[in-house]
Design a protein around this motif. Sequence first.
Motif, mmCIF file in Angstrom:
data_model
loop_
_atom_site.group_PDB
_atom_site.id
_atom_site.type_symbol
_atom_site.label_atom_id
_atom_site.label_comp_id
_atom_site.label_asym_id
_atom_site.label_seq_id
_atom_site.Cartn_x
_atom_site.Cartn_y
_atom_site.Cartn_z
ATOM 1 N N VAL A 177 0.838 -1.196 0.000
ATOM 2 C CA VAL A 177 0.000 0.000 0.000
ATOM 3 C C VAL A 177 0.877 1.251 0.000
ATOM 4 C CG1 VAL A 177 -1.828 1.236 1.226
ATOM 5 C CG2 VAL A 177 -1.747 -1.278 1.307
ATOM 6 N N ALA A 178 0.569 2.155 -0.903
ATOM 7 C CA ALA A 178 1.258 3.451 -0.968
ATOM 8 C C ALA A 178 0.356 4.528 -0.385
ATOM 9 C CB ALA A 178 1.623 3.788 -2.410
ATOM 10 N N ILE A 179 0.923 5.359 0.480
ATOM 11 C CA ILE A 179 0.221 6.516 1.049
ATOM 12 C C ILE A 179 1.168 7.704 0.923
ATOM 13 C CG2 ILE A 179 -0.980 7.452 3.062
ATOM 14 C CD1 ILE A 179 -1.079 4.636 4.223
ATOM 15 N N GLY A 180 0.725 8.760 0.292
ATOM 16 C CA GLY A 180 1.618 9.904 0.162
ATOM 17 C C GLY A 180 1.196 10.837 -0.950
ATOM 18 N N ALA A 181 2.184 11.351 -1.668
ATOM 19 C CA ALA A 181 1.934 12.292 -2.747
ATOM 20 C C ALA A 181 1.313 11.585 -3.943
ATOM 21 C CB ALA A 181 3.237 12.975 -3.154
ATOM 22 N N ARG A 182 0.629 12.355 -4.792
ATOM 23 C CA ARG A 182 -0.015 11.775 -5.971
ATOM 24 C C ARG A 182 0.991 11.026 -6.847
ATOM 25 N NH1 ARG A 182 -4.359 13.568 -9.550
ATOM 26 N NH2 ARG A 182 -4.558 15.499 -8.328
ATOM 27 N N GLU A 183 2.148 11.627 -7.082
ATOM 28 C CA GLU A 183 3.155 10.990 -7.934
ATOM 29 C C GLU A 183 3.625 9.667 -7.327
ATOM 30 O OE1 GLU A 183 7.509 11.933 -10.003
ATOM 31 O OE2 GLU A 183 6.543 13.427 -8.707
ATOM 32 N N HIS A 184 3.778 9.624 -6.023
ATOM 33 C CA HIS A 184 4.192 8.395 -5.341
ATOM 34 C C HIS A 184 3.154 7.287 -5.550
ATOM 35 C CE1 HIS A 184 5.525 5.623 -2.258
ATOM 36 N NE2 HIS A 184 4.475 5.861 -1.506
ATOM 37 N N ALA A 185 1.881 7.607 -5.393
ATOM 38 C CA ALA A 185 0.824 6.610 -5.569
ATOM 39 C C ALA A 185 0.784 6.098 -7.005
ATOM 40 C CB ALA A 185 -0.525 7.208 -5.169
ATOM 41 N N GLY A 221 -21.093 11.806 -7.487
ATOM 42 C CA GLY A 221 -20.086 12.838 -7.325
ATOM 43 C C GLY A 221 -19.150 12.961 -8.508
ATOM 44 N N SER A 222 -18.341 14.009 -8.478
ATOM 45 C CA SER A 222 -17.416 14.266 -9.587
ATOM 46 C C SER A 222 -16.352 13.180 -9.679
ATOM 47 C CB SER A 222 -16.761 15.639 -9.414
ATOM 48 O OG SER A 222 -16.032 15.704 -8.195
ATOM 49 N N LYS A 223 -15.938 12.612 -8.532
ATOM 50 C CA LYS A 223 -14.922 11.565 -8.562
ATOM 51 C C LYS A 223 -15.462 10.305 -9.229
ATOM 52 C CE LYS A 223 -12.278 13.118 -4.532
ATOM 53 N NZ LYS A 223 -11.851 12.791 -3.157
ATOM 54 N N ALA A 224 -16.758 10.019 -9.037
ATOM 55 C CA ALA A 224 -17.344 8.860 -9.689
ATOM 56 C C ALA A 224 -17.363 9.052 -11.200
ATOM 57 C CB ALA A 224 -18.757 8.621 -9.168
ATOM 58 N N VAL A 225 -17.652 10.270 -11.646
ATOM 59 C CA VAL A 225 -17.621 10.567 -13.086
ATOM 60 C C VAL A 225 -16.208 10.386 -13.615
ATOM 61 C CG1 VAL A 225 -17.957 12.352 -14.821
ATOM 62 C CG2 VAL A 225 -19.585 12.127 -12.934
ATOM 63 N N LEU A 226 -15.203 10.887 -12.869
ATOM 64 C CA LEU A 226 -13.813 10.750 -13.276
ATOM 65 C C LEU A 226 -13.409 9.280 -13.345
ATOM 66 C CD1 LEU A 226 -11.131 12.095 -13.963
ATOM 67 C CD2 LEU A 226 -10.650 12.242 -11.511
ATOM 68 N N GLN A 227 -13.920 8.474 -12.412
ATOM 69 C CA GLN A 227 -13.583 7.046 -12.412
ATOM 70 C C GLN A 227 -14.070 6.376 -13.685
ATOM 71 O OE1 GLN A 227 -14.893 4.845 -9.008
ATOM 72 N NE2 GLN A 227 -14.708 2.887 -10.020
ATOM 73 N N ARG A 228 -15.249 6.788 -14.168
ATOM 74 C CA ARG A 228 -15.770 6.175 -15.396
ATOM 75 C C ARG A 228 -14.911 6.563 -16.599
ATOM 76 N NH1 ARG A 228 -20.736 7.236 -12.681
ATOM 77 N NH2 ARG A 228 -20.992 9.254 -13.692
ATOM 78 N N LEU A 229 -14.290 7.726 -16.542
ATOM 79 C CA LEU A 229 -13.443 8.184 -17.641
ATOM 80 C C LEU A 229 -12.034 7.601 -17.546
ATOM 81 C CD1 LEU A 229 -14.508 11.946 -17.703
ATOM 82 C CD2 LEU A 229 -15.304 10.115 -19.220
ATOM 83 N N THR A 230 -11.524 7.486 -16.318
ATOM 84 C CA THR A 230 -10.171 6.989 -16.080
ATOM 85 C C THR A 230 -10.239 5.844 -15.082
ATOM 86 O OG1 THR A 230 -9.318 9.232 -16.393
ATOM 87 C CG2 THR A 230 -7.829 7.618 -15.395
ATOM 88 N N PRO A 231 -10.061 4.608 -15.513
ATOM 89 C CA PRO A 231 -10.188 3.467 -14.593
ATOM 90 C C PRO A 231 -9.264 3.604 -13.389
ATOM 91 C CG PRO A 231 -10.053 2.710 -16.868
ATOM 92 C CD PRO A 231 -9.769 4.186 -16.885
ATOM 93 N N VAL A 232 -9.774 3.186 -12.222
ATOM 94 C CA VAL A 232 -8.977 3.241 -11.001
ATOM 95 C C VAL A 232 -8.475 1.862 -10.610
ATOM 96 C CG1 VAL A 232 -10.203 5.264 -10.156
ATOM 97 C CG2 VAL A 232 -10.994 2.982 -9.489
ATOM 98 N N LYS A 233 -8.832 0.832 -11.364
ATOM 99 C CA LYS A 233 -8.442 -0.526 -11.017
ATOM 100 C C LYS A 233 -8.142 -1.309 -12.278
ATOM 101 C CE LYS A 233 -10.051 -4.669 -8.614
ATOM 102 N NZ LYS A 233 -10.659 -5.035 -7.342
ATOM 103 N N TYR A 234 -7.021 -2.034 -12.259
ATOM 104 C CA TYR A 234 -6.695 -2.994 -13.318
ATOM 105 C C TYR A 234 -6.463 -4.349 -12.669
ATOM 106 C CZ TYR A 234 -6.165 0.712 -16.774
ATOM 107 O OH TYR A 234 -6.398 1.756 -17.627
ATOM 108 N N HIS A 249 -6.930 5.114 -5.442
ATOM 109 C CA HIS A 249 -8.121 5.664 -4.794
ATOM 110 C C HIS A 249 -8.076 7.185 -4.766
ATOM 111 C CE1 HIS A 249 -6.488 2.038 -2.563
ATOM 112 N NE2 HIS A 249 -7.473 1.535 -3.275
ATOM 113 N N ARG A 250 -7.071 7.737 -5.485
ATOM 114 C CA ARG A 250 -6.837 9.173 -5.453
ATOM 115 C C ARG A 250 -6.743 9.623 -3.983
ATOM 116 N NH1 ARG A 250 -10.551 8.463 -9.893
ATOM 117 N NH2 ARG A 250 -9.331 8.488 -11.810
ATOM 118 N N ASN A 251 -7.453 10.676 -3.589
ATOM 119 C CA ASN A 251 -7.332 11.141 -2.201
ATOM 120 C C ASN A 251 -8.560 10.783 -1.372
ATOM 121 O OD1 ASN A 251 -9.096 12.886 -3.399
ATOM 122 N ND2 ASN A 251 -8.102 14.764 -2.681
ATOM 123 N N PHE A 252 -9.329 9.770 -1.805
ATOM 124 C CA PHE A 252 -10.555 9.388 -1.111
ATOM 125 C C PHE A 252 -10.280 8.989 0.336
ATOM 126 C CE2 PHE A 252 -13.517 6.081 0.293
ATOM 127 C CZ PHE A 252 -14.721 6.729 0.159
#
Length: 317
Positions: A177-185, A221-234, A249-252
């Motif tokens: 599990v990574a926790i930290g900056a966006r680039e790190h995740a 929410g806006s994050k759910a819309v973003l998830q449909r555009l950009t997958p959060v899981k492979y 999970h972005r910053n959820f």
Amino acid sequence: MTVTTPAHAGAPGKAGETQGDPQREAQRDRPGTTRGLPSLGPEGTRLLRLLDDTFEAWGVAAGARPMTMPPLLPAADLARLDYYDNFPHQAVVAAPLDLERRTTTPFSADTGCFPSEALEPAALGLPSASCYAVYLDHQGTSVADDTLVTICSWCFRKETHYEGMRRQLGFRMREIVAIGAREHAETHLASFTARIQAFAAALDLPLRREAACDPFFDKGGSKAVLQRLTPVKYEFLYEDLAIASVNTHRNFFGDRCDITLESTGGPAFTSCVAFGLERWLSALTRRHGSWESATQAVLDANARLRADASGTAGPVI
């Protein structure tokens, strides 16, 4: 304390499986097998430990701190993470007996269950993934931009049916599990995607990578819309079975658990890499035919990857 479990029976073995086949062995008629709770013998246990040691070593080499998390979590904490809204079909909860009502509503030998009236309210949840405990453990803290944690936990999922090592009520999941900056995740997922693919190639285990969807975010929410555009899981699938995944999970969880960055004070971003250990056993024994052959394939793959890494490093002068 009792745990709610589904009443569906496990699926029978596949046609053509022979006595002693690892796939069939995991479905033996032992107590709990039909409830998605098969056991492993010495050969399967050895392979499971070898795989877990392999995946844990990947995390430690990347800088992850090994940790141990509890198997139960407060249901209130999981509810705060929208777990029961997003995954109600998988949820399993635990409740102690109500000692007063138990005398009037005893265990039923006919159903094999305690009636719900004999239980206190269910205040504990059995999570379906290891990483929830990590985020809850870090709630209210500030972390470095490049924090990594690795854990292996028992996980629990109610399923419509159970099948040997492929689909279980209780199973083990190794996560990094990574926790930290966006680039790190984001870098974390890219690095381990390459590791998984290289390991699969060394194992002669053909995997395909497919986008999947986990409803971590509010559906409107806006994050759910973003998830449909950009997958959060492979997911990485062998045949039709997902045996590993990479998830962002972005910053959820940073928002919900108040995990902040030491560098900026803003919410942390998170991502995780997950390995379903029993599913790896299923895939490897289907591919290589026996516990012994599957175990040797993992040993050979690890040796090959170490040699490749040593060669990449070049000679020491």
